[in-house]
Design an enzyme around this catalytic site. Sequence first.
Site, PDB file in Angstrom:
ATOM      1  CE  LYS A  66     -51.689  -0.564 -27.484  1.00 37.05           C
ATOM      2  NZ  LYS A  66     -50.513   0.261 -27.043  1.00 37.05           N
ATOM      3  N   GLY A  68     -48.140  -3.378 -32.464  1.00 34.26           N
ATOM      4  CA  GLY A  68     -46.742  -3.678 -32.169  1.00 34.26           C
ATOM      5  C   GLY A  68     -45.803  -2.643 -32.771  1.00 34.26           C
ATOM      6  CG  ASN A  70     -44.097   1.896 -29.079  1.00 37.75           C
ATOM      7  OD1 ASN A  70     -43.414   2.899 -28.914  1.00 37.75           O
ATOM      8  ND2 ASN A  70     -45.425   1.947 -29.165  1.00 37.75           N
ATOM      9  CD1 TRP A  71     -40.465  -6.003 -30.914  1.00 39.14           C
ATOM     10  CD2 TRP A  71     -42.388  -7.047 -31.440  1.00 39.14           C
ATOM     11  NE1 TRP A  71     -40.194  -7.333 -31.106  1.00 39.14           N
ATOM     12  CE2 TRP A  71     -41.350  -7.991 -31.421  1.00 39.14           C
ATOM     13  CE3 TRP A  71     -43.685  -7.462 -31.732  1.00 39.14           C
ATOM     14  CZ2 TRP A  71     -41.574  -9.342 -31.702  1.00 39.14           C
ATOM     15  CZ3 TRP A  71     -43.901  -8.805 -32.006  1.00 39.14           C
ATOM     16  CH2 TRP A  71     -42.860  -9.740 -31.995  1.00 39.14           C
ATOM     17  CG  HIS A 127     -50.829   4.769 -35.195  1.00 34.41           C
ATOM     18  ND1 HIS A 127     -50.214   3.542 -35.225  1.00 34.41           N
ATOM     19  CD2 HIS A 127     -50.619   5.263 -33.940  1.00 34.41           C
ATOM     20  CE1 HIS A 127     -49.653   3.312 -34.045  1.00 34.41           C
ATOM     21  NE2 HIS A 127     -49.885   4.337 -33.251  1.00 34.41           N
ATOM     22  NE  ARG A 149     -51.025  -8.033 -31.059  1.00 35.22           N
ATOM     23  CZ  ARG A 149     -50.836  -7.628 -29.820  1.00 35.22           C
ATOM     24  NH1 ARG A 149     -50.863  -6.333 -29.530  1.00 35.22           N
ATOM     25  NH2 ARG A 149     -50.601  -8.489 -28.834  1.00 35.22           N
ATOM     26  CG  MET A 251     -37.847  -3.919 -26.706  1.00 35.04           C
ATOM     27  SD  MET A 251     -38.932  -3.763 -28.128  1.00 35.04           S
ATOM     28  CE  MET A 251     -39.490  -2.068 -28.009  1.00 35.04           C
ATOM     29  CE  LYS A 269     -51.670 -10.879 -19.356  1.00 33.20           C
ATOM     30  NZ  LYS A 269     -52.804 -11.789 -19.226  1.00 33.20           N
ATOM     31  N   GLY A 270     -47.468  -8.698 -24.402  1.00 35.78           N
ATOM     32  CA  GLY A 270     -46.602  -9.007 -25.538  1.00 35.78           C
ATOM     33  C   GLY A 270     -46.793 -10.403 -26.088  1.00 35.78           C
TER      34      GLY A 270
HETATM   35  P1  A3P Z   1     -50.217  -6.124 -25.546  1.00 41.26           P
HETATM   36  O1  A3P Z   1     -51.030  -4.993 -25.025  1.00 41.26           O
HETATM   37  O2  A3P Z   1     -51.052  -7.239 -26.127  1.00 41.26           O
HETATM   38  O3  A3P Z   1     -49.232  -6.634 -24.540  1.00 41.26           O
HETATM   39  P2  A3P Z   1     -48.084  -0.573 -30.120  1.00 41.26           P
HETATM   40  O4  A3P Z   1     -46.624  -0.432 -29.945  1.00 41.26           O
HETATM   41  O5  A3P Z   1     -48.516  -0.551 -31.551  1.00 41.26           O
HETATM   42  O6  A3P Z   1     -48.840   0.357 -29.250  1.00 41.26           O
HETATM   43  O7  A3P Z   1     -48.456  -2.062 -29.645  1.00 41.26           O
HETATM   44  C1  A3P Z   1     -48.365  -2.434 -28.296  1.00 41.26           C
HETATM   45  C2  A3P Z   1     -48.402  -3.939 -28.189  1.00 41.26           C
HETATM   46  O8  A3P Z   1     -47.134  -4.483 -28.633  1.00 41.26           O
HETATM   47  C3  A3P Z   1     -48.577  -4.394 -26.727  1.00 41.26           C
HETATM   48  O9  A3P Z   1     -49.352  -5.580 -26.775  1.00 41.26           O
HETATM   49  C4  A3P Z   1     -47.131  -4.656 -26.329  1.00 41.26           C
HETATM   50  O10 A3P Z   1     -46.991  -5.502 -25.218  1.00 41.26           O
HETATM   51  C5  A3P Z   1     -46.605  -5.313 -27.599  1.00 41.26           C
HETATM   52  N1  A3P Z   1     -45.134  -5.313 -27.643  1.00 41.26           N
HETATM   53  C6  A3P Z   1     -44.296  -4.297 -27.412  1.00 41.26           C
HETATM   54  N2  A3P Z   1     -43.017  -4.704 -27.507  1.00 41.26           N
HETATM   55  C7  A3P Z   1     -43.049  -6.020 -27.790  1.00 41.26           C
HETATM   56  C8  A3P Z   1     -42.037  -7.022 -27.991  1.00 41.26           C
HETATM   57  N3  A3P Z   1     -40.761  -6.738 -27.904  1.00 41.26           N
HETATM   58  N4  A3P Z   1     -42.455  -8.268 -28.286  1.00 41.26           N
HETATM   59  C9  A3P Z   1     -43.773  -8.566 -28.385  1.00 41.26           C
HETATM   60  N5  A3P Z   1     -44.765  -7.675 -28.192  1.00 41.26           N
HETATM   61  C10 A3P Z   1     -44.416  -6.413 -27.898  1.00 41.26           C
END
Ligand code: A3P
Length: 312
Positions: A66, A68, A70-71, A127, A149, A251, A269-270
């Site tokens: 969590k 970020g 995937n981002w 992870h 984070r 995304m 929410k991001g």
């Molecule tokens: P939130 O749940 O606070 O929205 P992971 O990929 O490690 O599981 O993390 C997921 C978190 O990254 C989620 O946070 C998700 O919304 C956020 N996220 C994914 N893509 C993003 C982007 N392009 N910009 C900002 N946050 C992003």
Amino acid sequence: MEKPRKKFIDVVHKAMVAANTMDRDELLFSYKGILYPLTVCSLEVFKAMESLEARSDDVILAGYPKSGTNWVGQILSDLVATFEKKTQDEENVNDEDLEEFPYLEVGDTGKYERMNKLPSRRVIFTHLLPDNLPRSIFKNKAKILLLLRNPKDVATSFYHFSNGMSVLPSYETWDDFFIAFMTEKMPWGSYFNYLSEWNKYADDENVMTITYEELKENRALGVKNIAAFFGISLTEEELQGVVERSSFQSMKENSLKTHGALGSVLFRKGGVSDWKSLFNEDQNEKMDKAFEEHIAGTKLGMKLKYDVYCKA
Ligand code: A3P
């Protein structure tokens, strides 16, 4: 990463279907003192993982769940794909048959032998704690981008994800989740232990750290720095393309193609500071104390700018 990721979606779908038939207390198992989801990880796969031959040009992304992943994973995969597109034969690029689930620890026992045959550059997410990674990663000097984070937003994101994703145990209340988060009951272990362990590598020249929050503040600069660290040379225009494709909106819009049913849970929410909607005064105090005790004085702890992002 706009093309559909069939294998990724398939793995996630199968895990979700399997989890739906399981009881809550069957969902996790323990390996070397850390909990993992049983529908996506296994002892056999952890053992097989040691056969991975890491390379100095591997692109590795490490981060606590969590944070970020995937981002930043999208940014890394896009940087590599954009670079390959201009430097390699079209037919060798993005071959779907070569696709593996991007998380190192998720797959089957044959995954690592297949990965050993993949062409460079390989993009790998994980992870895992550094001690649980294949030794060849450090021995062969693979470069690692370590993503951090702030703990309050991680906990908030983890809570919502746990309640939306069937492979993880769900929680009736935020208060229940908070207790579990603070008492090392999370899949992939404790947040604070994760940072303490990775802090031992914070000065390693093959490790670069980046925070979710700094990337939110200035994505263009983050993308540029990441590309430079991995020695991926792109034009300003190409870098700008990577920046645009990694916006939250872009995304999220693409998520059905890239993440299937997981997309609607993952791209929530991001933002920064959503923790303010959940934490009460007592929980704030407890988290502040834990941060102070475990990581405030460390290099990674300081990188988090806790006073900026985590004080009410
Ligand atoms: P939130 O749940 O606070 O929205 P992971 O990929 O490690 O599981 O993390 C997921 C978190 O990254 C989620 O946070 C998700 O919304 C956020 N996220 C994914 N893509 C993003 C982007 N392009 N910009 C900002 N946050 C992003």
